[in-house]
Design an enzyme around this catalytic site. Structure first.
Site, PDB file in Angstrom:
ATOM      1  N   ALA A  77       0.730  -1.257   0.119  1.00 46.09           N
ATOM      2  CA  ALA A  77      -0.127  -0.044   0.151  1.00 46.09           C
ATOM      3  C   ALA A  77       0.494   1.670   0.124  1.00 46.09           C
ATOM      4  O   ALA A  77       1.764   1.414   1.767  1.00 46.09           O
ATOM      5  CB  ALA A  77      -0.871  -0.131   1.399  1.00 46.09           C
ATOM      6  N   SER A  78       0.822   1.692  -1.610  1.00 41.85           N
ATOM      7  CA  SER A  78       2.089   3.567  -1.289  1.00 41.85           C
ATOM      8  C   SER A  78       1.392   4.548   0.480  1.00 41.85           C
ATOM      9  O   SER A  78       0.609   4.369   0.867  1.00 41.85           O
ATOM     10  CB  SER A  78       1.967   4.065  -2.571  1.00 41.85           C
ATOM     11  OG  SER A  78       1.497   2.786  -3.647  1.00 41.85           O
ATOM     12  N   MET A  79       2.119   5.013   0.252  1.00 45.21           N
ATOM     13  CA  MET A  79       1.912   6.133   0.667  1.00 45.21           C
ATOM     14  C   MET A  79       0.716   6.982   0.716  1.00 45.21           C
ATOM     15  O   MET A  79       0.888   7.633  -0.984  1.00 45.21           O
ATOM     16  CB  MET A  79       3.373   6.978   1.010  1.00 45.21           C
ATOM     17  CG  MET A  79       4.745   6.912   1.619  1.00 45.21           C
ATOM     18  SD  MET A  79       6.244   7.456   1.464  1.00 45.21           S
ATOM     19  CE  MET A  79       5.777   9.455   1.798  1.00 45.21           C
TER      20      MET A  79
END
Length: 371
Positions: A77-79
């Site tokens: 899950a990206s920033m």
């Protein structure tokens, strides 16, 4: 800071709803990924879920087991700040039909589904287990976008044409079929870079009116897990350097360690990758005042080593058909002569003949060093 058009979606669709109980957020203090289990530390888990930190959700293509981090992170899950900036670049409008490449947890698709309606969003995920988990999370949350298990490099022709295409994985080549599956005037947003390093930049391409090409500038640096079909296998040093580094042809350079080696997300490193293709470089840890930087050719066994040493001149060794350090040094000088341009001065064209990087204008291609 969130813009007013995306703020409602981010408020209504929390990242926490799409994260597994066991996850591995990047911890700045620890300098790496740490295991956090919701069942044991719900408050710590929630804190990371709400933080602006990337979170690994799968290691080693699902072959990993246990709580300790695995070898290679393969889904995440990206920033949130990166997710927002790429969605901002996508510039969706009411009724836009979107194709996402790389479903991951499903959170990015959920944000799009909330903004546009789930019927307007299709997302493709290469990993069957990851796709199934995301599909379940999206349905549970009430945003049942279409989740396709397949190779996103092929796009998804069944729902084409799209107004927008967004990739949430790093590309080494943007396929023309994405252009072909877009409407004229459509926008493609994708992290793109070269094998020279892991440092990518977000390409924001607009499809031409005739549908035969797409072009646009890079909006900023980013680092993503690579599209699985375009991953670079680990370089086998012994396959290149059979004996001693001294067996290579020796020379020197006036480029200093301070000029050449620095932190992440430097435009210099990205530029060198644009100019010196089919090459990967590895910066070694500094030891006793010395730091070697290695370069390996990907089409043959050419190699080069630059030895930076405190208080001494820099020695260079090269071997093979390519003079790799010569190519890199020439590219560095070109970047310097152009005024050391940043990411926003570079762009990319994708058409039926491939892709070409440019500086300031599509009419000014970046010079690729010859092999």
């Amino acid at each position: 800071m969130l813009s007013s058009d995306w703020a409602p979606a981010f408020a209504a669709v929390p990242r926490s709803a799409f994260l597994p109980d066991l996850m591995w957020p990047f911890d700045m203090d620890a300098g790496g990924s740490v295991a956090v289990d919701k069942r044991r530390d719900p408050d710590v888990w929630q804190g990371y879920a709400e933080s602006d930190a990337p979170i690994v959700t799968q290691w080693d293509d699902g072959e990993h087991s246990g709580t300790e981090p695995g070898g290679v992170s393969t889904s995440s899950a990206s920033m949130p700040s990166v997710v927002f900036s790429m969605l901002r670049d996508l510039d969706v409008r009411a009724g836009s039909r979107v194709l996402e490449i790389g479903t991951g947890t499903g959170w990015n698709a959920a944000l799009l589904g909330h903004r546009l309606g789930p019927e307007n969003v299709t997302t493709v995920e290469v990993d069957k287990a990851v796709a199934a988990s995301a599909r379940a999370a999206l349905e549970r949350f009430g945003l049942p976008v279409r989740v396709v298990h397949g190779d996103g490099f092929d796009g998804y022709r069944e729902e084409a044409p799209y107004d927008r295409i967004i990739a949430t994985c790093g590309l080494r080549s943007i396929p023309f079929r994405w252009v072909a599956q877009s409407r004229p005037g459509g926008i493609i947003v994708a992290p793109w870079g070269t094998h020279y390093s892991n440092a990518d930049a977000v390409a924001r391409l607009t499809v031409a009116d005739d549908g035969k090409s797409a072009s646009g500038a890079f909006t900023g640096p980013v680092e993503f897990m690579k599209l699985r079909a375009q991953r670079l296998p680990a370089v086998d040093h012994a396959a290149y350097v059979k004996g001693s580094v001294a067996d290579g042809d020796e020379s020197s350079t006036t480029i200093t360690e301070r000029q050449f080696v620095g932190g992440r997300f430097r435009p210099q490193e990205f530029t060198l990758g644009l100019c010196v293709r089919d090459c990967v470089h590895v910066v070694s840890t500094k030891d006793d005042g010395a730091r070697p930087v290695w370069f390996y050719g990907l089409t043959d066994r050419s190699w080069a080593c630059v030895q930076f040493r405190d208080g001494d001149h820099t020695r260079v060794w090269q071997s093979g058909p390519r003079r790799l350090w010569g190519e890199v040094e020439s590219a560095y000088q070109w970047w310097d002569e152009q005024g050391r341009p940043g990411f926003d001065r570079f762009g990319l064209v994708v058409d039926g003949d491939g892709e070409r990087a440019w500086l300031d204008s599509p009419d000014s291609p970046v010079p690729v060093r010859t092999h």
